[in-house]
Design an enzyme around this catalytic site. Structure first.
Site, PDB file in Angstrom:
ATOM      1  N   HIS A 175       8.505  12.840  16.377  1.00 20.88           N
ATOM      2  CA  HIS A 175       9.572  13.807  16.655  1.00 20.88           C
ATOM      3  C   HIS A 175      10.947  13.158  16.493  1.00 20.88           C
ATOM      4  O   HIS A 175      11.910  13.822  16.116  1.00 20.88           O
ATOM      5  CB  HIS A 175       9.450  14.362  18.078  1.00 20.88           C
ATOM      6  CG  HIS A 175       8.285  15.260  18.280  1.00 20.88           C
ATOM      7  ND1 HIS A 175       7.026  14.792  18.556  1.00 20.88           N
ATOM      8  CD2 HIS A 175       8.185  16.613  18.248  1.00 20.88           C
ATOM      9  CE1 HIS A 175       6.188  15.817  18.691  1.00 20.88           C
ATOM     10  NE2 HIS A 175       6.864  16.926  18.502  1.00 20.88           N
ATOM     11  N   ASP A 241       3.233  19.568  10.090  1.00 15.23           N
ATOM     12  CA  ASP A 241       3.845  19.509  11.413  1.00 15.23           C
ATOM     13  C   ASP A 241       5.272  20.027  11.239  1.00 15.23           C
ATOM     14  O   ASP A 241       5.727  20.296  10.121  1.00 15.23           O
ATOM     15  CB  ASP A 241       3.802  18.076  11.953  1.00 15.23           C
ATOM     16  CG  ASP A 241       3.787  18.019  13.479  1.00 15.23           C
ATOM     17  OD1 ASP A 241       4.180  19.017  14.118  1.00 15.23           O
ATOM     18  OD2 ASP A 241       3.391  16.981  14.035  1.00 15.23           O
TER      19      ASP A 241
END
Length: 330
Positions: A175, A241
């Site tokens: 992330h 993702d």
């Protein structure tokens, strides 16, 4: 697959969700107030298109459960792994029941799909996987994920294995960083084993570079997607993702990320938490439409009618599963 900002649709949301390049929506905690609001929101989304948009959520259990108040709190998957160490048969039965609770509750509120299970192996140091993983041993992951998948299917939902080909070994959180896995290809076979063994409706590729294959993250790697399709023989949906994650920045701006992931072979491209760039992508991305990809995504949309929340309360299988989940949470 895009997201929205609030708990109900705006005119801009409707316009974007009706765009022909959009095939789904992912919901987050900010989109949830209570079960009744969620039912109203999913009903409104499903009414926009035919076939309807796929409504998805990250609802794994533990620290990754977007809807909490009004839903059963689910344990992290490592809880099942610890139980497997003591009693594999009991652990698989519990995983099956947990999967049924997870899927049936979401389906009762109009959500079609959860990005679960995590198939990453728990090597220990990862900053993002940790107790989201079932276990370190691939045998345990395969058995528990298969049982969980049976419960999901019983509840009317398909499954999504993540994060292909394995995010558990690297330490950084994709992330916020770009992880690099420097292992030899042979050393990754344990991580890949669950994808060979399990019947999955979807697979989510990782924002990790694997030096043994190429210099792209798996999301942007035609070599990894080709391996998934032609060596593992997976024919379900390949999801990226979230393309707004730092690990996706290796190829440039959002339009470049979308174009590169699609060219690599990903079917559904997640553009989340970046509303300003969604409009630019929809205006400027000109892909060659592939009907096979659309059919794969449509196959994830449930066809059997869901049980209502009221019907669930009288379902003896659901009530027994709730007791098991409660014991896992104790």
């Amino acid at each position: 697959m895009i997201d929205i900002a609030g708990t109900e649709l705006t005119d801009l949301d409707r316009e974007r969700l009706c765009h022909p390049l959009v095939g789904g929506i992912i919901l987050f905690s900010r989109n949830y107030a209570d079960p009744q609001q969620l039912s109203a929101l999913t009903t409104a989304i499903h009414a926009l298109r035919s076939p309807s948009l796929l409504i998805a959520v990250d609802h794994e259990g533990g620290r990754v459960q977007r809807f909490r108040d009004g839903f059963t709190r689910l344990p992290p998957m490592a809880t099942l792994g610890r139980l497997w160490d003591r009693d594999p048969t009991l652990a698989c039965a519990a995983a099956r029941q947990l999967g049924y609770v997870l899927a049936s509750e979401l389906r009762a509120r109009g959500v079609d799909y959860s990005f679960t299970p995590v198939l990453d192996l728990d090597y220990g140091p990862s900053r993002v996987i940790g107790d989201r993983a079932f276990h370190r041993q691939p045998e345990a992951v395969i058995e528990l994920a298969e049982a969980l998948g049976q419960g999901l299917r019983q509840g009317g939902m398909s499954s999504c294995g993540k994060h292909f080909p394995g995010h558990g070994y690297v330490i950084p959180d994709s992330h916020v960083e770009l992880p690099v896995d420097d292992r030899a290809f042979e050393a990754m076979q344990e991580d890949i084993a669950p994808y060979r063994q399990l019947a999955l409706g979807g697979v989510m590729a990782a924002h990790v570079i694997y030096n043994c294959m190429d210099c792209n993250t798996a999301v942007f790697s035609n070599k990894w997607i080709d391996y998934l399709r032609n060596n593992i023989n997976f024919d379900g949906v390949v999801f990226t993702d979230d393309l707004s994650m730092a690990g996706a920045g290796v190829v440039g701006d959002m339009l470049a990320r979308v174009e590169t992931a699609y060219a690599a072979g990903c079917d559904m491209l997640l553009v989340c938490n970046a509303p300003d760039v969604v409009g630019k992508v929809l205006a400027n991305w000109k892909p060659e439409i592939d009907a096979r990809r659309s059919r794969r995504v449509e196959a994830l949309i449930p066809v059997a009618p869901e049980k209502s929340w009221e019907q669930l309360q009288g379902d003896t299988i659901y009530r027994a599963a709730l007791r098991t989940v409660g014991e896992l949470m104790a």
